[in-house]
Design an enzyme around this catalytic site. Structure first.
Site, PDB file in Angstrom:
ATOM      1  N   SER A  52       0.823  -1.200   0.000  1.00 44.55           N
ATOM      2  CA  SER A  52       0.000   0.000   0.000  1.00 44.55           C
ATOM      3  C   SER A  52       0.869   1.267   0.000  1.00 44.55           C
ATOM      4  O   SER A  52       1.737   1.420  -0.856  1.00 44.55           O
ATOM      5  CB  SER A  52      -0.971  -0.038   1.181  1.00 44.55           C
ATOM      6  OG  SER A  52      -2.001   0.909   1.016  1.00 44.55           O
ATOM      7  N   ASP A  84      -5.763  -4.110  -2.482  1.00 48.90           N
ATOM      8  CA  ASP A  84      -4.780  -3.786  -1.444  1.00 48.90           C
ATOM      9  C   ASP A  84      -4.143  -5.032  -0.816  1.00 48.90           C
ATOM     10  O   ASP A  84      -4.838  -5.919  -0.322  1.00 48.90           O
ATOM     11  CB  ASP A  84      -5.492  -2.969  -0.363  1.00 48.90           C
ATOM     12  CG  ASP A  84      -4.543  -2.329   0.635  1.00 48.90           C
ATOM     13  OD1 ASP A  84      -3.382  -2.762   0.723  1.00 48.90           O
ATOM     14  OD2 ASP A  84      -4.973  -1.393   1.324  1.00 48.90           O
TER      15      ASP A  84
END
Length: 314
Positions: free
Chosen positions: A42, A157
């Site tokens: 991320s 993610d």
């Protein structure tokens, strides 16, 4: 002569807390600690890729100039089909404003990014080809951003499975793994105040025209926040006392990632675990840039003796 040990730096997920990674890298550089490769998840992937492109100073100047405006103000609200926000064009802009590099192969050191296969529920490692595509995938928070298709797989993610991917660094044959965990819940030792005024601009270490571009982009995004919030509230007719959708999603993900990180780090502990004291920061507290950077720096410095001892150990 004994060959130098290979150091792998793991930069975990954490949204607004991610600017602590800037301070962590600065502390390592200031102490002469080498970084041979980076594994990111991320926001850790974003900071790590910009460092590997030689653009960390540019990123730091930009986030300090933003003066606390929400990062999600950068993105356009779209009809919520697979994601509430359109991040494709903006992620590219937020990366390319700092560097012209587009491929992993152009970076000065290897960078690996972790994403999650939405259909198989498995971890996916991205380390070649388009940096932009990989960033869009590893930063694609479910519900907020649409999944990204890479090689026939829909990716989101990486923090869903591995917020601090220590195992990946070990698999890449690091002799020493330094991991930065942003979700420990540790509270800082000083009082944190909201920023009310813009900090002084850092010294011009780069051409003036670059800072003019950064300032223009900063001004644009600052003005976007009011419009963004208005669109969100109109779309969902949110009552003021009910937590908005952004806070709800981000807080829920933070709770999940904190629990997953504890388990993963117990199973595969790094050689050095750095946990900046950011527990009082919510995932969307983007007005604490200087505080996050400082805590990242201090977190690494607190472990510096241990890091040097490992490097010196036969």
């Amino acid at each position: 002569m004994t060959p130098r040990k290979k150091v792998g730096l793991v930069l975990g997920s954490g949204s607004s807390r991610g600017w602590a990674h800037i301070g962590a890298i600065e502390a390592l550089e200031a102490s002469g600690i080498p970084i041979d490769f980076i594994v990111g998840c991320s926001v850790g992937s974003y900071v790590g890729a910009l460092y590997a492109s030689g653009s960390l100073a540019s990123l730091k100047a930009f986030v300090l100039r933003m003066n606390g405006k929400k990062v999600f103000s950068y993105f356009d609200v779209v009809f919520p089909r697979s994601g509430l926000l359109d991040g494709t064009r903006k992620v590219k802009e937020l990366f390319s404003m700092h560097t012209p590099k587009e491929l992993f192969e152009e970076l000065s050191l290897p960078v690996a990014m972790v994403a999650t296969d939405l259909q198989r529920g498995s971890k996916v490692l991205l380390r070649s080809g388009s940096i932009m595509k990989a960033l869009q995938a590893t930063m694609s928070i479910p519900g907020l951003f649409a999944p990204v298709q890479i090689n026939g797989r829909w990716l989101v993610d990486g923090g869903l499975l591995d917020p601090v991917p220590v195992g990946v660094a070990k698999a890449m044959a690091a002799d020493i793994v330094i991991a930065v965990d942003l979700n420990s819940g540790l509270i800082s030792r000083r009082e944190v105040r909201k920023q009310k005024h813009k900090p002084e601009a850092p010294p011009n270490e780069e051409p003036e025209y670059k800072y003019e571009l950064l300032q223009k982009l900063s001004d644009y995004y600052e003005n976007a926040e009011t419009s963004f919030k208005s669109k969100i509230n109109d779309l969902f007719r949110k009552e003021e006392e009910i937590p908005d959708i952004i806070d709800t999603v981000m807080t829920s993900i933070n709770i999940m990632q904190e629990r997953i990180t504890r388990v993963n780090l117990a199973v595969e502990p790094p050689d050095i675990l750095v946990q900046p004291r950011l527990g009082e920061l919510k995932m969307m507290d983007f007005d604490q840039v200087d505080h996050a950077i400082e805590e990242g720096y201090l977190g690494v410095m607190e472990r510096m003796d241990d890091i040097k001892a490992l490097l010196a150990k036969p």
